[in-house]
Enzyme design. Structure first.
Site, short mmCIF file in Angstrom:
data_model
loop_
_atom_site.label_atom_id
_atom_site.label_comp_id
_atom_site.label_asym_id
_atom_site.label_seq_id
_atom_site.Cartn_x
_atom_site.Cartn_y
_atom_site.Cartn_z
N LYS A 113 25.52 53.01 40.72
CA LYS A 113 24.07 52.98 40.53
C LYS A 113 23.39 51.92 41.39
CE LYS A 113 23.74 55.44 36.25
NZ LYS A 113 23.20 55.63 34.93
N LYS A 150 29.91 63.62 39.76
CA LYS A 150 29.69 63.91 38.34
C LYS A 150 28.29 64.52 38.12
CE LYS A 150 28.19 60.97 35.34
NZ LYS A 150 27.76 60.20 34.16
N LYS A 171 22.18 63.59 34.46
CA LYS A 171 20.83 64.03 34.08
C LYS A 171 19.75 63.45 34.99
CE LYS A 171 21.14 61.67 29.89
NZ LYS A 171 21.77 60.36 30.18
N1 AQP Z 1 29.13 65.13 33.84
C1 AQP Z 1 29.61 64.75 32.68
N2 AQP Z 1 30.73 65.29 32.17
C2 AQP Z 1 31.23 64.91 30.95
N3 AQP Z 1 30.62 63.98 30.19
C3 AQP Z 1 29.50 63.42 30.66
N4 AQP Z 1 28.66 62.50 30.16
C4 AQP Z 1 27.65 62.26 31.01
N5 AQP Z 1 27.79 63.04 32.09
C5 AQP Z 1 28.93 63.77 31.91
C6 AQP Z 1 28.86 61.86 28.87
O1 AQP Z 1 27.64 61.93 28.16
C7 AQP Z 1 27.53 60.77 27.35
C8 AQP Z 1 26.20 60.13 27.53
O2 AQP Z 1 26.05 59.61 28.79
P1 AQP Z 1 24.84 58.62 29.09
O3 AQP Z 1 23.58 59.35 29.09
O4 AQP Z 1 24.89 57.49 28.16
O5 AQP Z 1 25.19 58.05 30.49
P2 AQP Z 1 25.87 58.67 31.72
O6 AQP Z 1 27.33 58.78 31.50
O7 AQP Z 1 25.45 57.83 32.89
O8 AQP Z 1 25.23 60.13 31.77
P3 AQP Z 1 24.33 60.76 32.86
O9 AQP Z 1 23.98 62.14 32.44
O10 AQP Z 1 24.99 60.60 34.20
O11 AQP Z 1 23.02 59.88 32.75
P4 AQP Z 1 22.23 59.11 33.87
O12 AQP Z 1 21.97 60.13 34.93
O13 AQP Z 1 20.99 58.63 33.19
O14 AQP Z 1 23.12 57.99 34.32
C9 AQP Z 1 28.69 59.85 27.69
O15 AQP Z 1 29.69 60.03 26.72
C10 AQP Z 1 29.14 60.38 29.01
O16 AQP Z 1 30.51 60.15 29.24
#
Ligand code: AQP
Length: 339
Positions: free
Chosen positions: A118, A201, A204
């Site tokens: 990030k 990965k 969102k």
């Molecule tokens: N692509 C993924 N595959 C499997 N699990 C995923 N998680 C996120 N993306 C995937 C799981 O969702 C939970 C919540 O994640 P988060 O929102 O706290 O943070 P993150 O992992 O950084 O998710 P994002 O979607 O990538 O959010 P942003 O874009 O805001 O950083 C966790 O259990 C994560 O493992």
């Protein structure tokens, strides 16, 4: 060994309201939250304090926090069984996070992959200190509840290791205070990749158009994104860890995470089929997952007062546990109790 005082092992997890939830969030986290909710004593929070580690629009943050909580319930969490709450409603999260921040070595924090990924997207000068300290806040979330298990996608495994190490460091310095948690990854779907770039990965907050299927996507749009997913020039449909086969592997993984079928059965099913058939089958099962979830979600968002009452109850129940743990940690660390 410190532990929660109930009979069932305790579970804690959360999702950031930093955008619209994706099928990655659903398959990596939410789906297993629902599956284990009756087996364990479960606490699920909307982690809004984590979301502000990158800039958020205040109105959108408020809105996404409500939407995320509604999505937890729409996905199948039963508020009478699981405790659902908003992280910032319980001040103990921020208070313990500061205490843990003071114990977290910079070397550990700089090694975190999420921070490296990030921060690489920002100019060095403007990277917020919160992004670096994110794992200490996550440790506070988990340790406040004496969580035994943390169901997450595998991108969070390194933060779980960090939490265990930090808890041990605290216990060693100030006496037994925290339970050491274990990670719980789903058997399939622990890492769903971007449909447009299957070597990254699915996230969102990634804004390219065909990257992610969002849980609230129009069903035709969700289907279209899957039909456009990147594959390769081979023909064989099988699970593979080869980089150039990542697209097909990702589609098979999504299919498996939804259907819970074995890898052998899935490969046999697609043995004489083409990529078009695979995409259609994945689109069908994604759409049949989203359809009832969306219907329930819109019902909940229109039910005036219901969501607030769930979050109030969650705050009361979670708050009592968090306060008690914080108090003990403060005492052990040497803070003078107010008279
Ligand atoms: N692509 C993924 N595959 C499997 N699990 C995923 N998680 C996120 N993306 C995937 C799981 O969702 C939970 C919540 O994640 P988060 O929102 O706290 O943070 P993150 O992992 O950084 O998710 P994002 O979607 O990538 O959010 P942003 O874009 O805001 O950083 C966790 O259990 C994560 O493992």
């Amino acid at each position: 060994m410190v532990s929660n005082s109930g009979n069932k092992p305790r579970v804690l997890s959360g999702i950031q309201p930093s955008g619209n939830l994706t099928i990655g969030n659903y398959l990596g986290a939410l789906k297993q939250w629902v599956e284990v909710q009756r087996q364990f004593d479960c606490f699920y929070c909307v982690v809004d304090l984590h979301a502000i580690t990158v800039a958020q629009n205040p109105d959108e943050l408020r809105q996404k926090t409500r939407e995320s909580a509604a999505m937890y319930i729409a996905a199948g969490l039963d508020p009478e069984v699981s405790t659902i709450f908003v992280q910032s409603h319980i001040a103990a999260h921020s208070e313990l996070a500061w205490m843990l921040t003071c114990m977290a070595p910079l070397g550990w924090l700089h090694r975190m992959t999420q921070f490296k990924d990030k921060s690489a997207k920002q100019s060095q000068e403007s990277i917020g200190a919160g992004l670096l300290n994110y794992p200490s806040l996550m440790a506070a979330d988990i340790l406040l509840y004496h969580a035994d298990l943390v169901p997450v996608g595998d991108d969070q495994n390194q933060h779980l290791e960090f939490t265990r190490d930090l808890a041990q460091r605290f216990n060693h310095a100030y006496g037994e205070t925290f339970t050491l948690p274990s990670v719980m990854n789903p058997e399939a779907g622990a890492r769903i990749m971007g449909l447009d770039n299957p070597t990254a990965k699915m996230s969102k907050s990634e804004d390219s158009e065909n990257h992610a299927v969002f849980l609230l996507d129009d069903l035709a749009a969700a289907r279209r994104k899957i039909m456009r997913a990147v594959t390769d020039s081979h023909r064989e449909i099988r699970f593979s860890s080869e980089r150039e086969r990542a697209g097909v592997n990702n589609l098979l993984t999504i299919y498996q995470a939804i259907t819970d079928e074995s890898s052998a059965d899935i490969e046999a099913h697609f043995a004489d089929k083409g990529y078009g058939d695979l995409k259609r089958a994945v689109a069908d099962c994604v759409v049949s997952t989203l359809e009832p979830l969306q219907a329930r979600y819109y019902e909940l968002m229109n039910e005036k007062g219901y969501l607030d009452s769930v979050l109030k109850l969650g705050r009361e129940k979670a708050g009592a546990i968090a306060e008690a743990t914080l108090k003990r940690a403060q005492e052990n660390m040497g803070f003078l109790a107010p008279s």
